[in-house]
Design a protein around this motif. Structure first.
Motif, PDB file in Angstrom:
ATOM      1  N   TRP A 159      35.753  43.946  38.554  1.00 58.83           N
ATOM      2  CA  TRP A 159      37.025  44.810  38.885  1.00 58.83           C
ATOM      3  C   TRP A 159      37.813  44.107  39.745  1.00 58.83           C
ATOM      4  O   TRP A 159      39.343  44.053  39.033  1.00 58.83           O
ATOM      5  CB  TRP A 159      36.715  46.157  39.649  1.00 58.83           C
ATOM      6  N   THR A 160      37.720  43.038  40.959  1.00 64.22           N
ATOM      7  CA  THR A 160      38.295  42.557  41.366  1.00 64.22           C
ATOM      8  C   THR A 160      38.976  41.370  40.282  1.00 64.22           C
ATOM      9  O   THR A 160      39.957  40.672  40.494  1.00 64.22           O
ATOM     10  CB  THR A 160      37.658  41.647  42.659  1.00 64.22           C
ATOM     11  N   VAL A 161      37.717  40.243  39.689  1.00 64.08           N
ATOM     12  CA  VAL A 161      38.679  39.997  38.733  1.00 64.08           C
ATOM     13  C   VAL A 161      40.054  40.348  38.273  1.00 64.08           C
ATOM     14  O   VAL A 161      40.893  39.994  38.168  1.00 64.08           O
ATOM     15  CB  VAL A 161      37.568  39.107  37.693  1.00 64.08           C
ATOM     16  N   ALA A 162      40.034  41.069  36.832  1.00 67.68           N
ATOM     17  CA  ALA A 162      40.375  41.991  36.247  1.00 67.68           C
ATOM     18  C   ALA A 162      41.762  42.393  37.121  1.00 67.68           C
ATOM     19  O   ALA A 162      42.840  42.319  36.679  1.00 67.68           O
ATOM     20  CB  ALA A 162      39.956  43.049  35.772  1.00 67.68           C
ATOM     21  N   ARG A 163      41.749  42.861  38.256  1.00 65.92           N
ATOM     22  CA  ARG A 163      42.709  43.505  39.279  1.00 65.92           C
ATOM     23  C   ARG A 163      43.357  42.529  39.327  1.00 65.92           C
ATOM     24  O   ARG A 163      45.057  42.591  39.366  1.00 65.92           O
ATOM     25  CB  ARG A 163      42.244  44.154  40.402  1.00 65.92           C
ATOM     26  N   CYS A 164      42.895  41.212  39.760  1.00 67.16           N
ATOM     27  CA  CYS A 164      43.659  40.709  40.403  1.00 67.16           C
ATOM     28  C   CYS A 164      44.513  39.697  39.385  1.00 67.16           C
ATOM     29  O   CYS A 164      45.936  39.051  39.468  1.00 67.16           O
ATOM     30  CB  CYS A 164      43.008  38.463  41.022  1.00 67.16           C
ATOM     31  N   LEU A 165      44.054  39.912  38.067  1.00 72.56           N
ATOM     32  CA  LEU A 165      45.178  38.746  36.863  1.00 72.56           C
ATOM     33  C   LEU A 165      46.196  40.487  36.198  1.00 72.56           C
ATOM     34  O   LEU A 165      47.267  39.629  35.783  1.00 72.56           O
ATOM     35  CB  LEU A 165      43.677  38.694  35.521  1.00 72.56           C
ATOM     36  N   ALA A 166      45.435  41.481  36.651  1.00 73.94           N
ATOM     37  CA  ALA A 166      46.894  42.045  35.984  1.00 73.94           C
ATOM     38  C   ALA A 166      47.218  42.156  37.109  1.00 73.94           C
ATOM     39  O   ALA A 166      49.036  42.217  36.573  1.00 73.94           O
ATOM     40  CB  ALA A 166      46.373  43.663  36.375  1.00 73.94           C
ATOM     41  N   GLU A 167      47.417  41.362  38.093  1.00 76.39           N
ATOM     42  CA  GLU A 167      48.912  41.187  38.655  1.00 76.39           C
ATOM     43  C   GLU A 167      49.368  39.908  39.156  1.00 76.39           C
ATOM     44  O   GLU A 167      51.039  39.990  39.521  1.00 76.39           O
ATOM     45  CB  GLU A 167      48.067  41.531  40.798  1.00 76.39           C
ATOM     46  N   SER A 168      48.511  39.411  38.436  1.00 80.04           N
ATOM     47  CA  SER A 168      49.039  37.816  38.171  1.00 80.04           C
ATOM     48  C   SER A 168      50.982  37.900  37.171  1.00 80.04           C
ATOM     49  O   SER A 168      51.379  39.065  36.852  1.00 80.04           O
ATOM     50  CB  SER A 168      48.608  36.932  37.501  1.00 80.04           C
ATOM     51  N   PRO A 169      51.523  36.655  37.923  1.00 83.18           N
ATOM     52  CA  PRO A 169      53.277  37.191  36.727  1.00 83.18           C
ATOM     53  C   PRO A 169      53.026  37.222  35.532  1.00 83.18           C
ATOM     54  O   PRO A 169      54.020  37.770  34.884  1.00 83.18           O
ATOM     55  CB  PRO A 169      53.935  35.979  37.557  1.00 83.18           C
ATOM     56  N   ARG A 170      52.031  36.692  35.115  1.00 85.04           N
ATOM     57  CA  ARG A 170      51.951  36.469  32.932  1.00 85.04           C
ATOM     58  C   ARG A 170      50.584  36.475  32.776  1.00 85.04           C
ATOM     59  O   ARG A 170      49.953  35.661  32.103  1.00 85.04           O
ATOM     60  CB  ARG A 170      52.927  34.955  32.651  1.00 85.04           C
ATOM     61  N   PRO A 171      49.623  37.754  33.164  1.00 84.09           N
ATOM     62  CA  PRO A 171      48.643  37.692  32.540  1.00 84.09           C
ATOM     63  C   PRO A 171      47.830  37.507  31.322  1.00 84.09           C
ATOM     64  O   PRO A 171      47.207  37.236  31.420  1.00 84.09           O
ATOM     65  CB  PRO A 171      48.405  39.558  33.348  1.00 84.09           C
TER      66      PRO A 171
ATOM     67  N   HIS B 205      37.175  38.020  50.016  1.00 80.36           N
ATOM     68  CA  HIS B 205      35.991  38.384  49.154  1.00 80.36           C
ATOM     69  C   HIS B 205      36.306  38.092  47.710  1.00 80.36           C
ATOM     70  O   HIS B 205      34.689  37.925  46.679  1.00 80.36           O
ATOM     71  CB  HIS B 205      36.356  40.247  48.374  1.00 80.36           C
ATOM     72  N   LEU B 206      36.694  37.007  47.325  1.00 79.76           N
ATOM     73  CA  LEU B 206      37.117  36.540  45.701  1.00 79.76           C
ATOM     74  C   LEU B 206      37.936  35.544  45.959  1.00 79.76           C
ATOM     75  O   LEU B 206      39.026  35.072  46.598  1.00 79.76           O
ATOM     76  CB  LEU B 206      36.816  37.763  44.506  1.00 79.76           C
ATOM     77  N   THR B 207      37.438  33.724  45.450  1.00 77.39           N
ATOM     78  CA  THR B 207      38.546  33.253  45.341  1.00 77.39           C
ATOM     79  C   THR B 207      38.818  33.135  43.509  1.00 77.39           C
ATOM     80  O   THR B 207      37.441  33.105  42.578  1.00 77.39           O
ATOM     81  CB  THR B 207      38.292  32.482  45.904  1.00 77.39           C
ATOM     82  N   GLY B 208      39.590  31.930  43.266  1.00 75.01           N
ATOM     83  CA  GLY B 208      39.576  32.205  41.737  1.00 75.01           C
ATOM     84  C   GLY B 208      41.072  30.873  41.635  1.00 75.01           C
ATOM     85  O   GLY B 208      41.720  30.920  42.522  1.00 75.01           O
ATOM     86  N   ARG B 209      41.156  30.657  40.134  1.00 72.99           N
ATOM     87  CA  ARG B 209      42.591  30.344  40.095  1.00 72.99           C
ATOM     88  C   ARG B 209      42.339  30.607  38.221  1.00 72.99           C
ATOM     89  O   ARG B 209      41.245  30.863  37.133  1.00 72.99           O
ATOM     90  CB  ARG B 209      42.183  29.003  39.923  1.00 72.99           C
ATOM     91  N   THR B 210      43.531  29.712  37.824  1.00 72.88           N
ATOM     92  CA  THR B 210      44.003  30.283  36.547  1.00 72.88           C
ATOM     93  C   THR B 210      45.176  29.112  35.891  1.00 72.88           C
ATOM     94  O   THR B 210      45.305  28.084  36.513  1.00 72.88           O
ATOM     95  CB  THR B 210      44.862  31.181  35.969  1.00 72.88           C
ATOM     96  N   VAL B 211      45.006  28.975  34.174  1.00 70.57           N
ATOM     97  CA  VAL B 211      44.988  27.950  33.588  1.00 70.57           C
ATOM     98  C   VAL B 211      46.660  28.895  32.245  1.00 70.57           C
ATOM     99  O   VAL B 211      45.358  29.739  31.497  1.00 70.57           O
ATOM    100  CB  VAL B 211      44.472  26.909  33.176  1.00 70.57           C
ATOM    101  N   THR B 212      47.592  28.821  32.582  1.00 71.39           N
ATOM    102  CA  THR B 212      48.079  29.951  31.434  1.00 71.39           C
ATOM    103  C   THR B 212      48.825  28.821  30.745  1.00 71.39           C
ATOM    104  O   THR B 212      48.508  27.602  30.339  1.00 71.39           O
ATOM    105  CB  THR B 212      49.695  30.401  32.295  1.00 71.39           C
TER     106      THR B 212
END
Length: 327
Positions: A253-265, A303-310
């Motif tokens: 849930w924490t991963v999904a919620r962070c992704l949903a909050e990103s500018p371009r999920p 609690h959580l760290t991560g990164r994304t590539v778009t």
């Protein structure tokens, strides 16, 4: 969506007969396959609501992993699986999307174990979930699950010190320190598969973006939407039975919620997240993000760290550095 209750019961029966860390142990080559089918609209809608996704025309990046979790649990609870599933903790996840997915896509899911690796605090198994559309690989995830046991200290990645749970869970455990292991790692934006050394880097302080107040029933609500009803997420009493003072939020849930909050999920094609400390419910947490990735922070810990590539051209959040990744 089948839930994991019966699998957890079976795991509780078989786990005492398994001993993690046996020399020469290997994972079975069994594969679990879910036949091609579209997402169930009502369940998908519930998942979107609880996680905050608002793009109705695309499938949330994390959703195929949710669909593949029950068969993954069945594989890990099988008699021939070498690790006791009771106490396995989800420590990290990588998800790659090879094309945009729609809710109506008839995805065929395949789940299997991809080997064991020594860990400084035990043994880690990598579970793989693959989604295919008309035979084409369109989505995949890799997840690390740690079984804690005595070691000679010569294992691979650092680990957090976590209490046991009931079956494999995506919930993070307690870290040795306030923040646990992990930190930034430089990586090529076109090769989102870095091999960082977790205990080399401190986690950077990313700019706060939003503050979320998480209710005490969040675990029950997410469990109803996802099918993951692990007792450590449901009630304070059931969580205390397994070493947590209160129910804790699902890591996924924490991963999904962070992704949903990103500018371009809907444009995120790859994400790496590391679970570093549990979120005890109820809680107030801070979502932070910047060019190095994202974090979920509490008052005194990360609690959580991560990164994304778009898919978007130009600078991408998380494409130049990682926060707390492990390969």
């Amino acid at each position: 969506m089948p839930h994991t209750n019966m699998t957890l019961v079976r795991a509780a029966v078989t786990s005492p007969f398994k001993k993690a860390g046996r020399p020469g142990a290997t994972v079975p080559t069994d594969r679990a396959v879910l036949p091609a089918a579209p997402a169930v609209p009502g369940r998908l809608a519930s998942y979107r609501r609880i996680c905050g996704f608002s793009e109705p025309d695309t499938l949330p990046l994390t959703y195929p992993h949710v669909l593949g979790f029950p068969p993954a649990m069945r594989l890990m609870a099988a008699r021939r699986f070498p690790l006791p599933v009771v106490g396995l903790v989800h420590t990290w996840i990588e998800i790659t999307r090879h094309r945009v997915l729609r809710p109506t896509d008839r995805l065929e899911l395949t789940v299997y174990a991809d080997g064991l690796a020594p860990h400084r605090r035990g043994t880690e198994v990598t579970m793989v979930t693959e989604a295919r559309l008309a035979g084409e690989l369109v989505w995949e995830s890799r997840s690390g699950y740690l079984s804690r046991h005595a070691t000679d200290g010569a294992g691979g990645d650092d680990a957090t010190d976590r209490p046991s749970g009931t079956g494999a869970t995506d919930a993070p455990g307690r870290p040795e320190t306030a923040d646990g292991p992990g930190g930034p790692e430089t990586a090529d934006a076109h090769d989102p598969s870095p091999s960082p050394t977790p205990d080399t880097y401190p986690a950077p302080e990313l700019p706060a973006v939003a503050e979320w107040r998480l209710p005490g029933d969040l675990g029950r609500r997410y469990g109803a939407a996802s099918g993951d009803r692990n007792p450590i997420h449901l009630y304070p009493l059931t969580a205390r039975l397994f070493g947590f003072p209160r129910a804790i939020a699902h890591g996924m849930w924490t991963v999904a919620r962070c992704l949903a909050e990103s500018p371009r999920p809907d444009e995120v094609r790859w994400v790496r997240a590391d679970f570093r400390a549990p979120v005890l419910l109820p809680a107030t947490v801070t979502y932070a993000a910047g060019p190095t990735g994202f974090q979920l922070r509490g008052a005194d810990r990360v609690h959580l760290t991560g990164r994304t590539v778009t898919d978007a051209p130009g600078p991408q959040a998380g494409s130049a550095a990682a926060t707390g990744g492990r390969s």
